[in-house]
Write an enzyme that holds these catalytic residues in place. Structure first.
Site, short mmCIF file in Angstrom:
data_model
loop_
_atom_site.label_atom_id
_atom_site.label_comp_id
_atom_site.label_asym_id
_atom_site.label_seq_id
_atom_site.Cartn_x
_atom_site.Cartn_y
_atom_site.Cartn_z
N ASP A 171 0.85 -1.19 0.00
CA ASP A 171 0.00 0.00 0.00
C ASP A 171 0.90 1.25 0.00
O ASP A 171 1.90 1.30 0.71
CB ASP A 171 -0.88 -0.03 1.27
N GLY A 185 -7.27 8.16 7.58
CA GLY A 185 -6.90 8.47 8.96
C GLY A 185 -8.03 8.49 9.97
O GLY A 185 -9.20 8.28 9.64
P1 13P Z 1 -8.57 4.44 6.47
O1 13P Z 1 -7.62 5.36 7.17
O2 13P Z 1 -9.89 5.09 6.25
O3 13P Z 1 -8.71 3.13 7.13
O4 13P Z 1 -7.96 4.17 5.01
C1 13P Z 1 -6.81 3.39 4.89
C2 13P Z 1 -6.27 3.45 3.53
O5 13P Z 1 -6.90 3.87 2.59
C3 13P Z 1 -4.90 2.96 3.35
O6 13P Z 1 -4.48 3.03 2.04
#
Ligand code: 13P
Length: 318
Positions: free
Chosen positions: A82, A189
């Site tokens: 990611d 976040g």
């Molecule tokens: P959140 O912070 O909403 O859980 O999103 C996480 C995200 O998109 C990581 O790539």
């Protein structure tokens, strides 16, 4: 069984559901997602963020994550990087056993400002060329998603730039990405939208982008719901998480019906895990062995992951 993102997402597209792509930063998180996926018979992606782990050796961490998936998952699970911020992040991940990578070239790594379309295409294409040659699939990003990693950086909700459908199509034509993260009103976040504000995803926009590039799988980042009970527990036991509104389940379901196939979740898992650990340590302050206080965190993370698999429609698909 270890699987790759494209194969998993092609099945989502065929049958009209989405999978969760769950952020992990410790091996306990990896096992929690595997346990949830096995229990729900759900495909999933497990996604470390480049540079985000408690372990000193990132390559060893990534390899441990892959080995866990290979050994313990009874359902298709991919190991996805990611937010690879650079070509080198993604190349390292391809060389270390990831089955897919995200190159996040929508913003400059130097100052966080939006990269030009041309720069985004250049970095993404370079990554696609390397990754595809290794059999690794790639997610790119066009438009920007608001918020910061944990809600603590300077990037704010006001930074959300909705994806332009024509530009999304051109980006895909120029880069050959397998999946595309779009700006549709979500935000990363713990601090997303002011408490009480009703977030509203751009469902028509998602539908339009999906109809233009149906072969490329659409991704929603920043989609956590920000469970009130987890925030309340954390704050009750000396935490200090600002109250905030996240993306309600119903909107995620609408986004899936409009064509979203991969939904990222980090914050909700972190809130659940932290609530479990904090509560245990507060109520049993003499406990010092990690197995005692990690277990409630792990159990809470498994529960929230299982709930999401049902909402996304991936439960029972493997
Ligand atoms: P959140 O912070 O909403 O859980 O999103 C996480 C995200 O998109 C990581 O790539």
């Amino acid at each position: 069984m270890l699987s790759d993102m494209k194969t998993i997402l092609d099945d989502c597209e065929k049958h009209g559901y989405a999978i969760g792509s769950f952020n992990v930063s410790t091996i306990d998180h990896v096992l929690a997602v595997i346990d949830a996926a096995n229990a729900e018979k759900s495909p999933a992606l497990i996604q470390p963020i480049a540079g985000v782990t408690c372990y000193a050796d990132e390559i060893r961490w990534w390899q441990m994550a892959r080995e866990c998936i290979e050994k313990y998952s009874e359902v298709p699970i991919g190991l996805h990087l990611d937010h690879g911020l650079t070509y080198d992040d993604c190349k390292r991940a391809c060389d270390s056993g990831f089955t897919s990578v995200m190159i996040d070239a929508s913003r400059s790594v130097v100052d966080g400002t939006a990269n030009s379309f041309e720069k985004n295409v250049e970095l993404t294409l370079k990554t696609v060329e390397y990754a595809h040659a290794q059999g690794v699939s790639v997610e790119g990003e066009i438009g920007t998603i608001g918020g910061g990693g944990e809600g603590a950086t300077a990037r704010s909700v006001n930074d959300i730039e909705y994806t332009d459908p024509a530009q999304a199509k051109l980006f895909v034509d120029c880069t050959g990405v397998d999946a595309l993260a779009i700006g549709a009103g979500t935000s990363h976040g713990t601090v997303k939208f002011p408490k009480g504000h009703q977030p509203s995803l751009a469902i028509d926009l998602i539908r339009e982008i999906h109809s233009l590039i149906p072969q490329v799988h659409l991704v929603l980042h920043g989609s956590s719901s920000i469970g009130e009970s987890d925030v309340d527990i954390i704050n009750k036991y000396n935490g200090n998480v600002n109250p905030s509104s996240g993306i309600p389940d119903e909107q995620k379901v609408q986004a899936i019906a409009a064509g979203v196939r991969k939904i990222n979740q980090g914050t909700d898992s972190h809130l659940a895990f932290t609530a479990g650990v904090r509560e245990h340590l507060a109520l049993s302050p003499a406990d010092v062995d990690a197995y005692l206080y990690l277990k409630p965190g792990i159990d809470r993370m498994i529960d929230i992951t299982r709930m999401r698999m049902r909402v996304f429609g991936s439960a029972g698909r493997a």
